[in-house]
Design a protein around this motif. Sequence first.
Motif, PDB file in Angstrom:
ATOM      1  N   ARG A 191      40.505  43.111  46.578  1.00  0.00           N
ATOM      2  CA  ARG A 191      41.734  43.853  46.305  1.00  0.00           C
ATOM      3  C   ARG A 191      41.610  44.825  45.129  1.00  0.00           C
ATOM      4  O   ARG A 191      42.492  45.659  44.929  1.00  0.00           O
ATOM      5  CB  ARG A 191      42.886  42.883  46.054  1.00  0.00           C
ATOM      6  N   THR A 192      40.553  44.711  44.349  1.00  0.00           N
ATOM      7  CA  THR A 192      40.378  45.630  43.225  1.00  0.00           C
ATOM      8  C   THR A 192      40.114  47.044  43.732  1.00  0.00           C
ATOM      9  O   THR A 192      39.277  47.249  44.617  1.00  0.00           O
ATOM     10  CB  THR A 192      39.204  45.180  42.332  1.00  0.00           C
ATOM     11  N   ARG A 193      40.784  48.017  43.182  1.00  0.00           N
ATOM     12  CA  ARG A 193      40.600  49.401  43.601  1.00  0.00           C
ATOM     13  C   ARG A 193      39.235  49.908  43.141  1.00  0.00           C
ATOM     14  O   ARG A 193      38.831  49.703  41.992  1.00  0.00           O
ATOM     15  CB  ARG A 193      41.704  50.283  43.027  1.00  0.00           C
ATOM     16  N   ILE A 194      38.536  50.580  44.056  1.00  0.00           N
ATOM     17  CA  ILE A 194      37.206  51.096  43.734  1.00  0.00           C
ATOM     18  C   ILE A 194      37.289  52.150  42.633  1.00  0.00           C
ATOM     19  O   ILE A 194      36.426  52.219  41.756  1.00  0.00           O
ATOM     20  CB  ILE A 194      36.538  51.683  44.990  1.00  0.00           C
ATOM     21  N   SER A 195      38.344  52.949  42.638  1.00  0.00           N
ATOM     22  CA  SER A 195      38.503  53.962  41.597  1.00  0.00           C
ATOM     23  C   SER A 195      38.636  53.320  40.223  1.00  0.00           C
ATOM     24  O   SER A 195      38.148  53.864  39.222  1.00  0.00           O
ATOM     25  CB  SER A 195      39.724  54.831  41.898  1.00  0.00           C
ATOM     26  N   THR A 196      39.281  52.160  40.160  1.00  0.00           N
ATOM     27  CA  THR A 196      39.422  51.451  38.890  1.00  0.00           C
ATOM     28  C   THR A 196      38.080  50.962  38.390  1.00  0.00           C
ATOM     29  O   THR A 196      37.768  51.057  37.185  1.00  0.00           O
ATOM     30  CB  THR A 196      40.390  50.262  39.053  1.00  0.00           C
ATOM     31  N   ILE A 197      37.252  50.424  39.291  1.00  0.00           N
ATOM     32  CA  ILE A 197      35.918  49.961  38.909  1.00  0.00           C
ATOM     33  C   ILE A 197      35.079  51.126  38.392  1.00  0.00           C
ATOM     34  O   ILE A 197      34.420  51.026  37.345  1.00  0.00           O
ATOM     35  CB  ILE A 197      35.224  49.277  40.099  1.00  0.00           C
ATOM     36  N   ALA A 198      35.089  52.243  39.122  1.00  0.00           N
ATOM     37  CA  ALA A 198      34.325  53.419  38.698  1.00  0.00           C
ATOM     38  C   ALA A 198      34.789  53.904  37.326  1.00  0.00           C
ATOM     39  O   ALA A 198      33.978  54.259  36.463  1.00  0.00           O
ATOM     40  CB  ALA A 198      34.457  54.522  39.740  1.00  0.00           C
ATOM     41  N   GLU A 199      36.100  53.909  37.127  1.00  0.00           N
ATOM     42  CA  GLU A 199      36.645  54.362  35.850  1.00  0.00           C
ATOM     43  C   GLU A 199      36.209  53.445  34.713  1.00  0.00           C
ATOM     44  O   GLU A 199      35.837  53.919  33.627  1.00  0.00           O
ATOM     45  CB  GLU A 199      38.171  54.405  35.933  1.00  0.00           C
TER      46      GLU A 199
END
Length: 274
Positions: A191-199
Motif C-alpha cells: 500500500r505504500t506509494r512508490i512516489s513516496t519511497i522515491a522521494e
Amino acid sequence: MPIEMQRRKEQDLSIAGRFEMRRRAPPPALEGIVSDICGYRETAPGHFRNIEYASLTVPLVVSFAEPFAIGLGKDPGDNDRFASFAAGLFAGPVIIESFGAACCVQINFTPLGARRFFGLPMSELTDSMVVLDDVLGAEGMALRERLGNAPDWAARFDLAEAFIATRLGHAADTSPEIAWAYDRIVTSGGRTRISTIAEKLSWSRKHLAGKFSDATGIGPKTLSRIVRFNRALGLSRQDQSDWADIAADCGYADQAHLVREFRQLAGGPPTALR
C-alpha cells in the motif's frame, strides 16, 4: 500456500501411493535469503497438475528424474519441458504438470536473496526458466550430482544449505536503500506509494524502477501488486469477510479492481481461489 514449520524440522506432506514431499525451514544464517527447501518425488504414474499464483518466490529446481511441463500464464506445450532450472518472478499464474516420474530438490529464495545467491541482475530471470548450467555453471552441475547421490532428503537439504552458504560468502550485500524500499512495500502490504519511497530516497521513480529491476526482476509497482494480491488472498482464507471489505482493506480502488487483479495474477476470479 505457506506451510508453517518448526525451525529446522522437516515436514512430511506425503500422500501414500502418489508422491512424497519434505520441507525444511532455513537455518538462522539463511533467513531472509531462503524461505524453505523442498524435496519432492512422485511414487506412482499419473498426471499431476498444479497452478502457482504470482508470488515473491524465486525457485531453484534441481532434478534427478523426468522434467516438468511448465507454462507461464498458459497451459504448457510440448516444448515447455524443464528439468533443473531457476525461475524468476512472473506476474501471473504458472501452470505446472508432471507425469508420475519427477524427483527434485527445490530451493525457494526471496527476491533479494536470489540476487545475492545468483550474482546476476534478476531481470535476466524475469518471466522465464533458465537451465541450471546457465545460471550456476559447473558448480550447479556438481551440486546436482551430489544431491542425486545423497542417501536421503535430510542429507540433500544439508548439502543445499552448505552450497548456498558458500556462495553467499562471496556475494555482495544488498544495498541498504533497496533493502529499505523492499521492506516498506512488503510490510505495508503493497500500500505504500512508490512516489513516496522515491522521494524518501531522493531518487527519481525511473531510477528506483531500474534498481528494483536489477534487485528483484520487476519494478516496485509490480512488486506492490503481487504483495497486495497475496495479502488479499490470505485474508480471504482466514475468514469469510466480504470481498468489498477485503478490497478496501488491501488498498484496491474497489471490488472490480480486486477481481481484475486476481484474474491477471492468479488466472481466475477470487471466488474460485477461496
